[in-house]
Write an enzyme that holds these catalytic residues in place. Structure first.
Site, PDB file in Angstrom:
ATOM      1  N   ASP A 135       0.839  -1.199   0.000  1.00 30.39           N
ATOM      2  CA  ASP A 135       0.000   0.000   0.000  1.00 30.39           C
ATOM      3  C   ASP A 135       0.876   1.251   0.000  1.00 30.39           C
ATOM      4  O   ASP A 135       0.597   2.221  -0.701  1.00 30.39           O
ATOM      5  CB  ASP A 135      -0.914  -0.021   1.236  1.00 30.39           C
ATOM      6  CG  ASP A 135      -1.574  -1.386   1.390  1.00 30.39           C
ATOM      7  OD1 ASP A 135      -2.282  -1.790   0.465  1.00 30.39           O
ATOM      8  OD2 ASP A 135      -1.327  -2.073   2.402  1.00 30.39           O
ATOM      9  N   HIS A 141      -4.641  -3.504   5.981  1.00 36.48           N
ATOM     10  CA  HIS A 141      -4.394  -3.769   4.557  1.00 36.48           C
ATOM     11  C   HIS A 141      -5.723  -4.167   3.923  1.00 36.48           C
ATOM     12  O   HIS A 141      -6.064  -5.343   3.807  1.00 36.48           O
ATOM     13  CB  HIS A 141      -3.347  -4.862   4.359  1.00 36.48           C
ATOM     14  CG  HIS A 141      -3.275  -5.294   2.908  1.00 36.48           C
ATOM     15  ND1 HIS A 141      -2.830  -4.456   1.919  1.00 36.48           N
ATOM     16  CD2 HIS A 141      -3.632  -6.431   2.272  1.00 36.48           C
ATOM     17  CE1 HIS A 141      -2.921  -5.061   0.748  1.00 36.48           C
ATOM     18  NE2 HIS A 141      -3.410  -6.269   0.937  1.00 36.48           N
TER      19      HIS A 141
HETATM   20  P1  NAD Z   1      -1.663 -18.615  -4.182  1.00 33.83           P
HETATM   21  O1  NAD Z   1      -3.006 -19.241  -4.034  1.00 33.83           O
HETATM   22  O2  NAD Z   1      -1.038 -18.556  -5.528  1.00 33.83           O
HETATM   23  O3  NAD Z   1      -0.635 -19.358  -3.240  1.00 33.83           O
HETATM   24  C1  NAD Z   1      -0.904 -19.607  -1.901  1.00 33.83           C
HETATM   25  C2  NAD Z   1      -0.173 -20.892  -1.545  1.00 33.83           C
HETATM   26  O4  NAD Z   1      -0.293 -21.066  -0.136  1.00 33.83           O
HETATM   27  C3  NAD Z   1      -0.769 -22.126  -2.206  1.00 33.83           C
HETATM   28  O5  NAD Z   1       0.262 -22.832  -2.884  1.00 33.83           O
HETATM   29  C4  NAD Z   1      -1.331 -22.933  -1.038  1.00 33.83           C
HETATM   30  O6  NAD Z   1      -1.206 -24.321  -1.218  1.00 33.83           O
HETATM   31  C5  NAD Z   1      -0.464 -22.437   0.108  1.00 33.83           C
HETATM   32  N1  NAD Z   1      -1.071 -22.596   1.426  1.00 33.83           N
HETATM   33  C6  NAD Z   1      -2.354 -22.444   1.773  1.00 33.83           C
HETATM   34  N2  NAD Z   1      -2.509 -22.717   3.076  1.00 33.83           N
HETATM   35  C7  NAD Z   1      -1.294 -23.014   3.565  1.00 33.83           C
HETATM   36  C8  NAD Z   1      -0.812 -23.373   4.837  1.00 33.83           C
HETATM   37  N3  NAD Z   1      -1.647 -23.518   5.872  1.00 33.83           N
HETATM   38  N4  NAD Z   1       0.499 -23.615   4.980  1.00 33.83           N
HETATM   39  C9  NAD Z   1       1.337 -23.505   3.944  1.00 33.83           C
HETATM   40  N5  NAD Z   1       0.946 -23.175   2.700  1.00 33.83           N
HETATM   41  C10 NAD Z   1      -0.356 -22.922   2.522  1.00 33.83           C
HETATM   42  O7  NAD Z   1      -1.799 -17.167  -3.520  1.00 33.83           O
HETATM   43  P2  NAD Z   1      -0.802 -15.942  -3.656  1.00 33.83           P
HETATM   44  O8  NAD Z   1      -1.181 -15.140  -4.820  1.00 33.83           O
HETATM   45  O9  NAD Z   1       0.610 -16.424  -3.521  1.00 33.83           O
HETATM   46  O10 NAD Z   1      -1.226 -15.089  -2.377  1.00 33.83           O
HETATM   47  C11 NAD Z   1      -1.000 -15.557  -1.081  1.00 33.83           C
HETATM   48  C12 NAD Z   1      -1.707 -14.675  -0.071  1.00 33.83           C
HETATM   49  O11 NAD Z   1      -1.189 -13.350  -0.091  1.00 33.83           O
HETATM   50  C13 NAD Z   1      -3.218 -14.516  -0.317  1.00 33.83           C
HETATM   51  O12 NAD Z   1      -3.856 -14.580   0.947  1.00 33.83           O
HETATM   52  C14 NAD Z   1      -3.335 -13.115  -0.882  1.00 33.83           C
HETATM   53  O13 NAD Z   1      -4.609 -12.560  -0.648  1.00 33.83           O
HETATM   54  C15 NAD Z   1      -2.265 -12.415  -0.082  1.00 33.83           C
HETATM   55  N6  NAD Z   1      -1.804 -11.116  -0.593  1.00 33.83           N
HETATM   56  C16 NAD Z   1      -1.482 -10.189   0.334  1.00 33.83           C
HETATM   57  C17 NAD Z   1      -1.006  -8.951  -0.061  1.00 33.83           C
HETATM   58  C18 NAD Z   1      -0.628  -7.889   0.962  1.00 33.83           C
HETATM   59  O14 NAD Z   1      -0.299  -6.774   0.541  1.00 33.83           O
HETATM   60  N7  NAD Z   1      -0.651  -8.144   2.260  1.00 33.83           N
HETATM   61  C19 NAD Z   1      -0.854  -8.677  -1.424  1.00 33.83           C
HETATM   62  C20 NAD Z   1      -1.167  -9.674  -2.346  1.00 33.83           C
HETATM   63  C21 NAD Z   1      -1.637 -10.900  -1.915  1.00 33.83           C
HETATM   64  C1  LMR Z   2      -3.600  -6.763  -2.886  1.00 37.06           C
HETATM   65  O1  LMR Z   2      -3.606  -5.760  -2.167  1.00 37.06           O
HETATM   66  O2  LMR Z   2      -3.157  -6.771  -4.045  1.00 37.06           O
HETATM   67  C2  LMR Z   2      -4.168  -8.048  -2.325  1.00 37.06           C
HETATM   68  O3  LMR Z   2      -4.245  -7.995  -0.941  1.00 37.06           O
HETATM   69  C3  LMR Z   2      -5.502  -8.314  -2.953  1.00 37.06           C
HETATM   70  C4  LMR Z   2      -6.136  -9.610  -2.523  1.00 37.06           C
HETATM   71  O4  LMR Z   2      -7.332  -9.554  -2.181  1.00 37.06           O
HETATM   72  O5  LMR Z   2      -5.477 -10.663  -2.534  1.00 37.06           O
END
Ligand code: NAD
Ligand code: LMR
Length: 328
Positions: A162, A190
């Site tokens: 952010d 977030h």
């Molecule tokens: P993704 O689905 O591609 O990958 C997530 C992985 O986590 C999968 O491979 C899944 O098998 C694994 N997983 C699920 N539960 C698990 C556990 N208990 N232990 C270990 N591994 C586990 O998702 P992504 O695109 O890599 O995103 C991951 C997370 O990050 C999501 O929750 C997404 O919303 C979040 N995210 C946060 C931000 C932020 O700014 N904070 C930004 C983008 C994404």
């Molecule tokens: C982002 O800010 O890009 C992510 O947290 C969005 C999402 O919902 O995974």
């Protein structure tokens, strides 16, 4: 003399953020070009995820990174977090069709309770934890509450994406270089309720607020653009941000570990009551980092509009906290 390796645990290692993150950690972009690392990778036990993780590990091996001192694959947090110095908790349960927010909170509460307990039991006592998996602030809060033997300040949530998004919007509005923007802050959760605040920001010593001088743009364009950027990326790409999220995770951990030289960055950290936020709330604050510790920037004036924005994002976080209270 070369440094001894540090242990870096990453969960969700076979996911899309994992794929954008691990290679950069292994090449030294997170902890420095002189710091060897051992990667301790956690995925769910399902065969498909573990197979995918094997593929990622093969690719890491094929990079022959000089700083990569070891790679481990795990399906249990109790082994994945053993002696770990840094833990990036990326894996989380995504919201599925028909899933209510409460179901999402409950599914993630289970994951982050178990991972918090495992960190409590086996991680280094100085472990630095960054929660990326959404809802990031509340997941970090749950992990922190599940690890009573570790200092609460070791648990943080990712607001850096952010912060970087806000910086980039300001650079484009002012026509100035993003690298010259100082003293930007993002308060709160977030989520679209976050409050990106450029009232104190400067570029080359000049006030960004004076340069922009447009409160309507702030309220009607800037804040919604930054707040809804994640959703805009999902709409455009069909999947959530991954490279920019991984980049923000690298920025967050690098600055925490190596320091910011007085510059402000945004981290989600447990409140000690700063700015009237209830203690332990995992809240986005402007911080500076030095010697491996972050420090909340204190004493900033909060005007009526900012207070309203802060109250709104705080109310959302309090609601999330209430939603998981019975699960802790
Ligand atoms: P993704 O689905 O591609 O990958 C997530 C992985 O986590 C999968 O491979 C899944 O098998 C694994 N997983 C699920 N539960 C698990 C556990 N208990 N232990 C270990 N591994 C586990 O998702 P992504 O695109 O890599 O995103 C991951 C997370 O990050 C999501 O929750 C997404 O919303 C979040 N995210 C946060 C931000 C932020 O700014 N904070 C930004 C983008 C994404
Ligand atoms: C982002 O800010 O890009 C992510 O947290 C969005 C999402 O919902 O995974």
């Amino acid at each position: 003399m070369s440094k001894s390796p540090v242990r870096v645990a990453v969960t969700g290692a076979a996911g899309q953020i994992g794929y954008a993150l691990l290679f950069r950690i292994a090449s030294g972009e997170m902890l420095g070009k002189d710091q060897p690392v051992i990667l301790q990778l956690l995925e769910v036990p399902m065969e498909k995820a573990q197979e995918a993780l094997k593929g990622v590990i093969m690719e890491l091996e094929d990079c022959a990174f000089p700083l990569l001192a070891g790679i481990e694959a795990h399906s249990d947090p109790m082994t994945a977090f053993k002696d770990t110095d840094y833990a990036l908790l990326v894996g989380a349960r995504p919201r599925g069709p028909g899933m209510e927010r409460a179901d999402l909170l409950a599914a993630n509460a289970q994951i982050f309770t178990a991972q918090g307990k495992a960190l409590n039991a086996v991680a280094s006592r100085n472990v630095k934890v960054l929660v990326v998996g959404n809802p990031a602030n509340t997941n970090a809060y749950i992990a922190m509450k599940s690890a009573p033997d570790l200092p609460a300040k070791n648990f943080t949530a990712m607001l850096r994406l952010d912060h970087n998004r806000a910086a980039s919007q300001i650079a484009s509005k002012t026509g100035k270089a993003v690298a010259d923007i100082q003293k930007l802050a993002v308060w709160g959760n977030h989520s679209p309720t976050m409050y990106a605040d450029y009232r104190f920001a400067t570029i080359g010593g000049e006030s960004v607020k004076d340069m922009i001088n447009d409160d309507v743009w702030n309220r009607d364009v800037f804040l919604p653009t930054v707040g809804k950027r994640g959703a805009a990326i999902i709409a455009a790409r069909g999947v959530s941000s991954a490279a920019s999220a991984a980049n923000a995770a690298i920025d967050h951990m690098r600055d925490w570990a190596l320091g910011t030289n007085g510059a402000w960055v945004t981290m989600g950290v447990p409140s000690n009551g700063e700015y009237g936020i209830p203690a332990e709330t995992m809240f986005g604050y402007p911080v500076t980092c030095e010697g491996g510790e972050y420090k909340i920037v204190e004493g900033l004036p909060i005007d009526a509009f900012s207070q309203e924005c802060i109250n709104k994002t705080l109310a959302e976080l309090e609601g999330e906290k209430d939603g998981v209270k019975h699960l802790l």
